[in-house]
Design a protein around this motif. Structure first.
Motif, short mmCIF file in Angstrom:
data_model
loop_
_atom_site.label_atom_id
_atom_site.label_comp_id
_atom_site.label_asym_id
_atom_site.label_seq_id
_atom_site.Cartn_x
_atom_site.Cartn_y
_atom_site.Cartn_z
N ALA A 141 -3.43 20.24 6.69
CA ALA A 141 -3.86 18.75 6.96
C ALA A 141 -4.70 18.34 5.67
CB ALA A 141 -4.53 18.74 8.06
N SER A 142 -5.34 19.19 4.73
CA SER A 142 -6.03 18.50 3.63
C SER A 142 -5.08 18.09 2.48
CB SER A 142 -6.82 19.62 3.21
OG SER A 142 -6.23 20.39 2.24
N TRP A 143 -3.83 18.53 2.77
CA TRP A 143 -2.73 17.88 1.58
C TRP A 143 -2.07 16.76 2.41
CZ3 TRP A 143 -2.55 19.16 -3.26
CH2 TRP A 143 -2.92 20.41 -3.48
N ILE A 144 -1.48 17.06 3.62
CA ILE A 144 -0.52 16.06 4.17
C ILE A 144 -1.36 14.80 4.63
CG2 ILE A 144 0.92 15.56 6.29
CD1 ILE A 144 1.70 18.33 6.37
N ILE A 145 -2.36 14.60 5.11
CA ILE A 145 -3.11 13.45 5.50
C ILE A 145 -3.53 12.47 4.53
CG2 ILE A 145 -5.16 12.42 6.74
CD1 ILE A 145 -4.08 14.17 8.84
N PRO A 146 -4.30 13.19 3.14
CA PRO A 146 -4.66 12.46 2.01
C PRO A 146 -3.27 11.77 1.42
CG PRO A 146 -5.75 14.51 2.02
CD PRO A 146 -4.83 14.50 2.92
N SER A 147 -2.31 12.57 1.39
CA SER A 147 -0.92 12.28 0.72
C SER A 147 -0.28 10.83 1.68
CB SER A 147 0.23 13.32 0.75
OG SER A 147 -0.23 14.30 0.16
N ALA A 148 -0.45 11.12 2.93
CA ALA A 148 0.18 9.89 3.87
C ALA A 148 -1.08 8.68 3.67
CB ALA A 148 0.08 10.48 5.38
N LEU A 149 -2.17 9.01 3.58
CA LEU A 149 -3.10 7.76 3.45
C LEU A 149 -2.75 7.12 2.23
CD1 LEU A 149 -6.45 9.02 4.67
CD2 LEU A 149 -5.28 6.75 5.40
N SER A 150 -2.40 7.68 1.17
CA SER A 150 -2.27 7.27 -0.27
C SER A 150 -0.91 6.36 -0.17
CB SER A 150 -1.98 8.35 -1.44
OG SER A 150 -3.22 9.03 -1.34
N ILE A 151 -0.06 7.00 0.48
CA ILE A 151 1.25 6.06 0.28
C ILE A 151 1.19 5.12 1.55
CG2 ILE A 151 3.66 6.28 1.35
CD1 ILE A 151 3.75 9.29 0.62
N GLY A 152 0.19 4.98 2.53
CA GLY A 152 0.18 4.40 3.62
C GLY A 152 -0.60 3.32 3.08
N LEU A 153 -1.52 3.26 2.10
CA LEU A 153 -2.41 2.24 1.61
C LEU A 153 -1.43 1.13 1.12
CD1 LEU A 153 -5.09 1.11 1.05
CD2 LEU A 153 -5.36 2.50 -0.83
N CYS A 154 -0.11 1.43 0.54
CA CYS A 154 0.62 0.24 -0.05
C CYS A 154 0.88 -0.77 0.84
CB CYS A 154 2.04 0.99 -0.36
SG CYS A 154 1.93 2.25 -1.56
N ALA A 155 0.88 -0.52 2.18
CA ALA A 155 1.43 -1.50 3.22
C ALA A 155 0.51 -2.59 3.19
CB ALA A 155 1.53 -0.71 4.64
N PHE A 156 -0.96 -2.36 2.75
CA PHE A 156 -1.91 -3.47 2.66
C PHE A 156 -1.60 -4.46 1.40
CE2 PHE A 156 -4.21 -0.50 5.19
CZ PHE A 156 -5.16 -1.13 6.10
N GLU A 157 -0.47 -4.24 0.84
CA GLU A 157 -0.37 -5.21 -0.16
C GLU A 157 0.38 -6.44 0.21
OE1 GLU A 157 2.65 -3.73 -3.27
OE2 GLU A 157 2.48 -5.73 -4.21
N GLN A 158 -0.37 -7.63 -0.27
CA GLN A 158 0.33 -8.83 0.29
C GLN A 158 0.63 -9.85 -1.00
OE1 GLN A 158 -2.45 -10.85 2.87
NE2 GLN A 158 -1.21 -11.19 4.34
#
Lengths: 187, 419
Positions: free
Chosen positions: B202-219
């Motif tokens: 989880a210490s690998w998967i969750i930070p990776s997913a969060l780093s990718i997911g943050l792109c969705a905030f781009e407006q």
């Protein structure tokens, strides 16, 4: 946090019912249209991508005449509207009207409103028919796709069409006929 | 097992007492039991997924010859059967970890399969993101019911893909709710079994997913999103340095590694003055990017307030504080040159600090990372400025010598210590 075994089981049964209800309600809705719906033939136009979740299919492209309206200002781009369907003199389906409320008689489809060139070129509303994929066997989809392209390149308008059943705004894409033969039988 | 024979021998020779021998053999017996139950979990998860895939292929082979009714039964039956076996295990063996993980993941997959098979049978056209949304809604309760980490991983993957594909406000809200549930699951697991493999993964998967997911905030204000990434990576480093994480090895602490690597890459990017110029020309207008900054600032504040002793730990690692000058540059710097100087100085300080720490603590890894950071910084500046070839040559020679001499020094000190 310890939750009682019984509570978990009851919660699971509830969740399982909801999980089953989704695909079953999809089946039920489509089956009732398939049984009682009116048959329409939608003429197609030419274009086989691969959907990572759903295997192979033919992409259909339709002859769509935009709908003339008195004033496009009443409509928002992307809003859902009721589009009425009727049969033309050649026996093909035609989208012939649009309304904000559910039509009392006649068949209709619920689709998104698209307005291009607002106010510059005519007062028309476009739409995208909600059945542009016909799923097929992976080995046969390519062949059917080629026949579909051939039939659409020929100027004979009766070459290719989609058979769609409509009931109360719901639809089922039953078949795609290419040169008089069902796409499923093109091997 | 070899150890038991040796125990026997040691006991016969009078090296250990019979009590100690018994204690040691009991310890190894319980350890074996633990590792064999871990294997059962792994096999049950892999087995379940393989059975699911095998069934699909088997039916796909005869798909065209099947009637519509047969097809719909095939679409629904695997889901119903897995649900029944899930109910059985919840009732009869609620503490069987292997069953919980296996059935949880199989159910997750079966739901997605069922919906997509029905869509195919009836030619239902839906977008991939709406499909993922329904899939997520139907499977999230499984996380609570089965307390399965595999379900949490699958949900992380699906929710991240969903938010990236869709990206509207609703999808972001669903993504965040999903993440809160997933993080709560791992928080409990971390308290109970801090060294479990799931926590490491989880210490690998969750930070990776969060780093990718943050792109969705781009407006429309992507410069601001750049700053959000700095804050997010800082959060990873902070949590990675907190009490329950700081003593873990690098492989078991993905949080710290992803955070550090992220900060370094971002710093290197804005060390180019053209990028720094873009970076400082952010817009004040409201956008989702501000929301992302606000959302990351809450856990940042909470972590520093709630985790006692974290601050003294963070002082040792300048990467964990790099976001302060970067944020200052972002909001207050008017000149690209000053911004670039601050950022370059910061990278240099981090590099030198790592080299010094490496030398002081006799750590080759730390030393070489420091030297690598300095080398990357120097190489990047060569792209920026038309420097004389002779000067470039001298700089690289100096760096190369630095690498060699400092490594030799550490190896020599180690040898002396051993002697």
């Amino acid at each position: 946090m310890k939750i009682n075994k019984k509570t978990i089981l009851i919660l699971f049964i509830f969740v399982a019912i909801v999980q089953l209800a989704v695909p079953i309600s999809m089946i039920y809705k489509k089956e009732s249209v398939s049984k009682g719906g009116e048959i329409y033939k939608f003429q197609t136009r030419p274009i086989d991508p691969y959907d990572p979740f759903r295997g192979k299919y033919i992409t259909l492209n339709f002859d769509r005449k935009p709908i003339e309206v008195e004033n496009t200002e009443e409509w928002e781009n992307g809003e859902m509207a009721f589009f009425t369907i009727k049969e033309d003199s050649l026996g093909y389906a035609e989208v012939n009207g649009i309304s904000k409320s559910r039509p009392e008689n006649g068949d209709f489809l619920k689709m998104k409103v698209y307005i291009y060139h607002r106010g510059t070129i005519g007062k028309t509303i476009s739409y995208t028919l909600p059945f542009d994929r016909f799923y097929m066997n992976e080995n046969e989809a390519l062949n059917a796709e080629i026949e579909y392209e051939k039939a659409n390149i020929n100027s004979n308008k009766e070459n290719a069409y989609a058979v769609v059943k409509i009931l109360d705004g719901e639809h089922v894409l039953e078949d795609v006929i290419i040169g008089g033969v069902s796409a499923k039988d093109l091997k | 097992m070899k150890i038991f024979n040796q125990l026997h021998e040691l006991q016969n020779q009078g090296v250990i007492t019979p009590e100690t021998a018994l204690d040691i053999s009991n310890y190894y017996k319980s350890k074996n039991k633990e590792s064999s139950s871990r294997l059962t979990v792994i096999y049950s998860v892999i087995g379940s997924i393989l059975i699911g895939l095998g069934l699909i292929l088997l039916f796909a082979h005869n798909w065209d010859e099947m009637s519509k009714i047969a097809k719909t039964i095939v679409a629904i039956a695997p889901l119903a059967i897995t649900q029944i076996s899930g109910g059985y295990f919840i009732y009869k063996k609620p503490d069987n970890l292997a069953a919980r993980e296996g059935i949880g993941s199989l159910l997750f997959i079966c739901i997605g399969l069922s919906i997509s098979m029905v869509s195919q049978i009836y030619n239902i056209v839906g977008s991939l993101d709406s499909f993922m949304q329904i899939w997520l809604f139907l499977t999230l309760p499984l996380l609570l019911i089965f307390r399965s980490s595999m379900v949490a991983f699958l949900a992380t993957i699906i929710s991240t893909s969903y938010v990236i594909l869709d990206g509207d406000v609703l999808s972001i809200i669903i993504y965040m709710v999903t993440l809160v549930l997933i993080l709560t699951h791992f928080r409990f697991l971390n308290k109970k079994e801090p060294n479990s493999n799931y926590i490491n993964l989880a210490s690998w998967i969750i930070p990776s997913a969060l780093s990718i997911g943050l792109c969705a905030f781009e407006q429309s204000n992507d410069e601001l999103l750049f700053l959000s990434y700095f804050w997010l990576f800082t959060l990873f480093i902070w949590i990675g340095n907190s009490k329950s994480w700081k003593d873990k090895s690098n492989v078991r602490n993905g949080l710290k590694l992803i955070g550090s690597l992220g900060i370094l890459v971002m710093l290197t990017m804005i060390s180019f003055h053209e990028v720094a110029d873009e970076f400082i020309t952010y817009k004040m207008d409201f956008g989702q990017e501000w929301v992302s900054l606000f959302l990351i600032s809450i856990p940042l504040l909470l972590v520093i307030i709630l985790k006692k002793g974290l601050f003294s730990e963070l002082k040792k690692d300048q990467l964990s504080m790099a976001f302060i000058p970067v944020t200052f540059v972002f909001f207050f710097s008017q000149s690209e040159i000053i911004s670039a100087i601050i950022v370059n100085a910061l990278i240099l300080i981090i590099g030198i600090q790592k080299v010094l720490l490496g030398l002081r603590n006799n750590r080759l890894g730390q030393l070489n990372i420091g030297l690598l950071i300095i080398s990357i910084l120097v190489s990047c500046r060569f792209f920026d400025y038309q420097m004389d070839l002779l000067l470039r040559g001298i700089v690289f020679l100096a760096l190369g010598l630095g690498f060699l001499l400092s490594n030799l020094k550490i190896i020599k000190t180690r040898k002396n210590e051993n002697q």
